[in-house]
Design a protein around this motif. Structure first.
Motif, PDB file in Angstrom:
ATOM      1  N   ALA A 242       0.836  -1.204   0.000  1.00  0.00           N
ATOM      2  CA  ALA A 242       0.000   0.000   0.000  1.00  0.00           C
ATOM      3  C   ALA A 242       0.874   1.259   0.000  1.00  0.00           C
ATOM      4  N   LEU A 245       1.875   2.088  -3.506  1.00  0.00           N
ATOM      5  CA  LEU A 245       0.779   2.708  -4.269  1.00  0.00           C
ATOM      6  C   LEU A 245       0.581   4.165  -3.874  1.00  0.00           C
ATOM      7  N   ALA A 256      -0.512  -9.286 -12.366  1.00  0.00           N
ATOM      8  CA  ALA A 256      -1.715 -10.084 -12.629  1.00  0.00           C
ATOM      9  C   ALA A 256      -1.572 -11.494 -12.048  1.00  0.00           C
ATOM     10  N   LEU A 259      -1.944 -11.725  -8.350  1.00  0.00           N
ATOM     11  CA  LEU A 259      -3.344 -11.703  -7.927  1.00  0.00           C
ATOM     12  C   LEU A 259      -3.979 -13.083  -8.056  1.00  0.00           C
TER      13      LEU A 259
ATOM     14  N   GLU B 234      -4.527  10.479 -10.603  1.00  0.00           N
ATOM     15  CA  GLU B 234      -4.009   9.106 -10.535  1.00  0.00           C
ATOM     16  C   GLU B 234      -3.498   8.797  -9.127  1.00  0.00           C
ATOM     17  N   SER B 235      -2.777   9.745  -8.549  1.00  0.00           N
ATOM     18  CA  SER B 235      -2.268   9.551  -7.182  1.00  0.00           C
ATOM     19  C   SER B 235      -3.403   9.391  -6.177  1.00  0.00           C
ATOM     20  N   MET B 238      -4.817   5.912  -6.500  1.00  0.00           N
ATOM     21  CA  MET B 238      -3.948   4.866  -5.966  1.00  0.00           C
ATOM     22  C   MET B 238      -3.855   4.938  -4.447  1.00  0.00           C
ATOM     23  N   ALA B 242      -4.731   2.069  -1.926  1.00  0.00           N
ATOM     24  CA  ALA B 242      -3.752   1.720  -0.897  1.00  0.00           C
ATOM     25  C   ALA B 242      -4.439   1.601   0.466  1.00  0.00           C
ATOM     26  N   LEU B 245      -5.885  -1.821   0.859  1.00  0.00           N
ATOM     27  CA  LEU B 245      -4.863  -2.831   1.159  1.00  0.00           C
ATOM     28  C   LEU B 245      -4.408  -2.748   2.609  1.00  0.00           C
ATOM     29  N   ASN B 252      -9.222  -5.542  -2.062  1.00  0.00           N
ATOM     30  CA  ASN B 252      -8.555  -4.976  -3.230  1.00  0.00           C
ATOM     31  C   ASN B 252      -9.493  -5.004  -4.425  1.00  0.00           C
ATOM     32  N   ILE B 254      -8.482  -3.903  -7.356  1.00  0.00           N
ATOM     33  CA  ILE B 254      -7.617  -3.972  -8.543  1.00  0.00           C
ATOM     34  C   ILE B 254      -7.458  -5.437  -8.938  1.00  0.00           C
ATOM     35  N   ALA B 256      -6.646  -8.548 -12.089  1.00  0.00           N
ATOM     36  CA  ALA B 256      -5.635  -8.814 -13.110  1.00  0.00           C
ATOM     37  C   ALA B 256      -5.871  -7.969 -14.366  1.00  0.00           C
ATOM     38  N   LEU B 259      -4.910  -4.396 -14.024  1.00  0.00           N
ATOM     39  CA  LEU B 259      -3.468  -4.178 -14.169  1.00  0.00           C
ATOM     40  C   LEU B 259      -3.074  -4.131 -15.647  1.00  0.00           C
ATOM     41  N   TYR B 277      -4.889   7.250 -15.199  1.00  0.00           N
ATOM     42  CA  TYR B 277      -5.980   6.358 -14.862  1.00  0.00           C
ATOM     43  C   TYR B 277      -6.539   6.654 -13.479  1.00  0.00           C
TER      44      TYR B 277
END
Lengths: 324, 324
Positions: A242, A245, A256, A259, B234-235, B238, B242, B245, B252, B254, B256, B259, B277
């Motif tokens: 974390a 990120l 991927a 995960l 984006e930050s 994320m 985070a 997590l 989570n 997020i 596969a 990613l 993103y």
């Protein structure tokens, strides 16, 4: 005159409470204490002998002659203490499957610290060996000992070293390293943790939490509370990822295929088979389990991973001289 | 007597500085301010008419009669203000591709707030409409307005509402929603953020950082600094993921395939095509870009995703009455 060869073996270790971030980049003093399990399956054998006729060190890794610059920098720490300037020949063999991408720097610098100090006739205490290994790679200080090992963060070169927590655990703990075929470019752990320390708004909370995790996991291990130990280990790993990120720029070691592995572990757990995952500065996933559940877990993982991607370890021993 | 039907349309919005965590679960007062872009492509049309002969609300969603309990709870807020107890017939159509899994609660409650309040002859100011929509779903308060919208967190029911930041941006901003075929079971955003607020050691730092991000992204938008806006967005995303997590239990969104999408965006950026993103409480990835780069980005994404997985939006308008 060439002095006799000294060969040392040290095993790698996997942190259950993660080390992530340095307080001192030069001396490798960590921001938080950590706790690891030394593994029996992955190790490095390193042979050192003094080379009176040479003007510089020779470094051979897995049979291939390498640029010795980094190793020389570490050997200089030993030569300084020994008050000897003679170069050395250093031969190192990593018994870690090449494709594993498992950090070998921990076993490498622990073996080098032991073989190197012996070759230069230093008689270092385990504590001083741990301090020395730390200078090569932080986590190497833990590979001096077997079993469960604590790295006491300390505050300077003298006070930051590992101590055995339970050197010969009677517990039947296994670790399965799931070797993931990662595609993503890797951020080196040294660079990654530096970015985190410098930029993550979550970092101060990480330090505090890691200290709590350390106390709690020690209690769990003493009580042989596998559930509590596993939960803390998994949380510590996820909180470390974390941090990545949350850094600027952010980065992510979880790929991927990582995960996929994580999902398998969570499904096993949902079906009453206890196991927990941890991850370090790469896409591989390490699964912590008890020996009694190993075969069931492997059977499930084999639905998604090839046999050679599943590497099983138990607790391993500390660094030792194997020939001299 | 049946009163005339009132139909309102509201568009969904995607947060660039995320809302993640409530201070008040009942009133939906957020822990931090947020900023979003209302999208033109996804919207909800909702028709409300009073039903004098009924004893309870009727709720029809996409042509199917549903349990009205949740909608009734929201309608009661309107009826309370209007001092009318007559039930209503509520017909709602979500113009969001079903497979998109994009949060429709924002557009749904914004449309319902507008159509419902009009049907009950309340003349609410935009601010009071935003406050009302907030009670249905936090992010719905932002869908009252078009373009860039700020949710001022406030501290109670009266002070927590959205305001337009730039309602008609002249900037050619696009957003590509990449619809990922997620496998993982979803943690509802309401439950997820509650777990985070209650357990993440990083949460206090998140609140502080979100307030900084909010100030900085407003400056970036005013300066039409796309790079800075994208980096902050984006930050922020994320750092929100985070938090998940770092919670206990950790979770989570997020996956596969998320990613895969993220990697494409990072590769595009490495090749000089600017895009960023963001992700919400699910595996879909939304890409923020400028119109001039849209085709190049879509061409790259089409190597990994089917055409129907790539949904392009531009800035959309605020909630409005479309028939009454």
């Amino acid at each position: 005159m060439q002095t006799p060869k000294v060969t040392a073996r040290a095993h790698t270790n996997i942190a259950l409470v993660k080390y992530w971030g340095k307080k001192d980049e030069q001396l490798i003093i960590p921001q938080n204490g950590s706790l690891s399990l030394t593994l029996d399956h992955f190790y490095t054998d390193t042979t050192v002998c003094l080379d009176d006729n040479a003007t510089q060190d020779t470094f051979i890794l897995n049979g291939i002659k390498m640029d010795p610059t980094k190793v020389t920098k570490f050997m200089d720490l030993i030569r300084q203490q020994a008050n000897v300037s003679t170069p050395a020949i250093i031969e190192s063999v990593n018994h870690v499957p090449t494709m594993a991408g498992l950090a070998s720097s921990a076993s490498a610098y622990a073996a080098l610290a032991l073989a190197g100090s012996k070759a230069y006739r230093l008689e270092l205490s385990p504590k001083d060996l741990s301090r020395l290994a730390r200078r090569g790679s932080g986590s190497a200080c833990r590979s001096i000992y077997g079993g469960f090992v604590e790295w006491k963060k300390g505050y300077d070169d003298a006070s930051s070293y590992a101590v055995p927590f339970i050197e010969n655990p009677t517990w039947d703990i296994k670790m399965i390293a799931i070797v993931v075929n990662g595609a993503q470019k890797k951020v080196a752990s040294r660079a990654g943790m530096q970015t985190v320390v410098n930029t993550s708004p979550y970092y101060p909370a990480w330090i505090k939490q890691a200290e709590l995790d350390l106390e709690n996991i020690k209690q769990a291990i003493l009580a042989k509370d596998f559930t509590k130990m596993g939960q803390i280990a998994e949380s510590s790993a996820m909180r470390m990822h974390a941090l990545n990120l949350s850094a600027t720029p952010h980065f992510n070691y979880i790929e991927a295929q990582s995960l996929v592995a994580i999902t398998q572990v969570e499904e096993l757990r949902a079906h009453g088979i206890e196991c927990y995952y941890t991850m370090d500065a790469g896409p591989n996933v390490k699964v912590i389990c008890q020996g009694k559940d190993l075969q069931a877990i492997l059977a499930k993982l084999k639905q998604h991973f090839a046999d050679e991607q599943l590497l099983v370890s138990a607790a391993g021993p500390g660094a030792k001289i194997i020939t001299s």
